[in-house]
Design an enzyme around this catalytic site. Structure first.
Site, PDB file in Angstrom:
ATOM      1  N   VAL A 126       0.828  -1.210   0.000  1.00  0.00           N
ATOM      2  CA  VAL A 126       0.000   0.000   0.000  1.00  0.00           C
ATOM      3  C   VAL A 126       0.859   1.255   0.000  1.00  0.00           C
ATOM      4  CG1 VAL A 126      -1.682   1.333   1.329  1.00  0.00           C
ATOM      5  CG2 VAL A 126      -1.964  -1.138   1.092  1.00  0.00           C
TER       6      VAL A 126
ATOM      7  N   PHE B 262     -17.442  -9.973  -8.758  1.00  0.00           N
ATOM      8  CA  PHE B 262     -17.238 -10.891  -7.633  1.00  0.00           C
ATOM      9  C   PHE B 262     -18.265 -12.024  -7.609  1.00  0.00           C
ATOM     10  CE2 PHE B 262     -14.733  -7.287  -6.533  1.00  0.00           C
ATOM     11  CZ  PHE B 262     -13.669  -7.793  -5.797  1.00  0.00           C
TER      12      PHE B 262
ATOM     13  N   CYS C 121      -6.111  -8.923   2.189  1.00  0.00           N
ATOM     14  CA  CYS C 121      -7.216  -8.118   2.729  1.00  0.00           C
ATOM     15  C   CYS C 121      -8.395  -8.943   3.238  1.00  0.00           C
ATOM     16  CB  CYS C 121      -7.704  -7.133   1.667  1.00  0.00           C
ATOM     17  SG  CYS C 121      -6.496  -5.873   1.235  1.00  0.00           S
TER      18      CYS C 121
END
Length: 436
Positions: free
Chosen positions: A11, A252, A263
């Site tokens: 990140v 998804f 995550c």
């Protein structure tokens, strides 16, 4: 603006490089000397398409640099992002915030003048309040505003996600911090960036709620896939049929071996623990976590069943190790559980992945690593497709048929139509479809 990114992992590095690309001056800080030394040599420690080029461009332009020490850059910074890890804590599953709080204390000691400190790390609700308490009680003379700004980066598409986001969530009640954050993201759009300002606690929950909902969607279609196999329906057609409903959407809804990565596993578990702490249990997410864990083991059993109920003494070729394509991330990848089940069953396992094999060596048992799909498939009793890398989408099944011991394909990502496999004389086992 002068911005410091504390933490140069996935990140922090992506966010820092992209902010530098917008014209800000960025210093990425990390306590790992090896990581910083590698970055200064021009070596990017993670695989993310396009990241190496952005880093090199902005280093050459003088907008991006790296440091092992945070004191000097933080002292000159307008904004400091905290982008350190928040792994699941051993024993109870809560997010481990020790790195976040340690970074906050070091930042507070170094800041000079009004500074906005932003949690980019995924943190439970109330973390910003605790950071603010630390600043107020331990560093009462410092002028610091604490902001929540969760990331929504998909590994493999992180640069696009950062530069063309659906939304930028910013949690703050401080008017000064609001204006600073507007300036941070102003270069994103010519007119108006999709900034969504809300309370800090709301912002912290948005991140967890978003990941939990997506994980639940994946788990839902995987359970539908199991039903499809029992009744003779096709899960891909079911997913298309329900995804055409705009209230549901088609994202998804791809059946497979379960979710993994950095995550979804830790964030769903952390949300469950937070909800329990507040006496507001989330039964849907609890069930999602349990189903996903069980699914990975079930995929191992599925491979064994495809090999006539036993893999003892058999060679199994596994294509794909990372939890998704276009990353080298092996964290909580379904391949780990599947391969362990095959090893426990007495199989000899040969594996290949375009980017994940180095990381896999620290996580997998006694497997053999190959250089391409055809090498590991030689004399194999079955091929198992675990990750949908592009290079696995056009395999030469005619060639594979001549080298394999038994023509069995277990396609856990439904990459190939049934007819494409069976016309070459292979037995085909997919997810949520009738076995051929």
């Amino acid at each position: 603006m002068r911005i410091v990114m504390i933490g140069s992992g996935y990140v922090g590095l992506v966010s820092g490089a992209c902010l530098a690309d917008f014209g800000h001056h960025i210093t990425c800080v990390d306590k790992s000397e090896a990581k910083i030394d590698a970055l200064e040599r021009g070596e990017v420690p993670i695989f993310e398409p396009g990241l190496d080029a952005i880093i090199e461009h902005n280093r050459s332009a003088g907008r991006l640099d790296f440091s092992k020490d945070l004191a000097a850059p933080v002292g000159d910074a307008d904004v400091v992002f905290i982008a350190v890890g928040t792994p699941s804590r051993r024993g109870d599953g809560h997010a481990d915030l020790s790195y976040v709080y340690a970074a906050a204390r070091e930042i507070a000691a170094a800041v000079s003048g009004f500074t906005v400190v932003v949690t980019k790390s995924t943190v439970p609700v109330g973390t910003g309040d605790e950071i603010e308490r630390i600043f107020r009680e331990e560093f009462p003379g410092k002028d610091i505003a604490v902001v929540s700004n969760p990331e929504f980066l998909r590994e493999g598409a992180a640069i696009t996600d950062f530069k063309r986001p659906d939304r930028i969530v910013i949690g703050t009640e401080d008017p000064r911090a609001t204006e600073v954050m507007r300036e941070v993201y102003r270069p994103l759009y010519l007119n108006e960036a999709p900034l969504y300002f809300c309370e800090r606690r709301t912002s912290e929950l948005i991140k967890y709620a978003a990941n939990a909902f997506l994980a639940m969607k994946i788990t839902f279609i995987n359970e539908i896939a199991d039903l499809c196999e029992q009744i003779g329906a096709d899960v891909q057609k079911v997913a298309k049929g329900i995804g055409m409903d705009k209230r549901i959407g088609d994202k998804f809804l791809h059946a497979g071996p379960g979710y993994g990565g950095s995550c979804f596993p830790k964030d769903t578990l952390a949300l469950v623990k937070t909800a329990q702490d507040y006496d507001s249990p989330m039964r849907l997410i609890e069930t999602t976590v349990a189903i996903n864990d069980n699914r990975k083991r079930a995929m191992g059993r599925k491979v064994i069943a495809a090999c006539d109920g036993s893999v003892r003494g058999k060679k199994i070729a596994v294509l794909g190790l990372t939890f998704k394509p276009n990353t080298d991330d092996m964290r909580d990848a379904p391949s780990i559980t599947i391969i362990q089940a095959l090893l426990d069953g007495g199989a000899t396992v040969h594996v290949y992945d375009p980017e994940g094999m180095q990381a896999a060596k620290e996580m997998l048992g006694p497997v053999t690593y190959g250089n391409d799909p055809y090498e590991i498939a030689e004399s194999a009793d079955a091929i198992v497709l675990v990750t949908e890398w592009d290079e696995f989408r056009a395999l030469d099944f005619k060639r594979l048929k001549t080298t394999m011991k038994n023509p069995v394909v277990v396609d856990l990502r439904n990459i190939y139509p049934v007819a494409e496999i069976t016309r070459h004389g292979f037995s085909h086992f997919a997810v949520g479809k009738k076995t051929e």
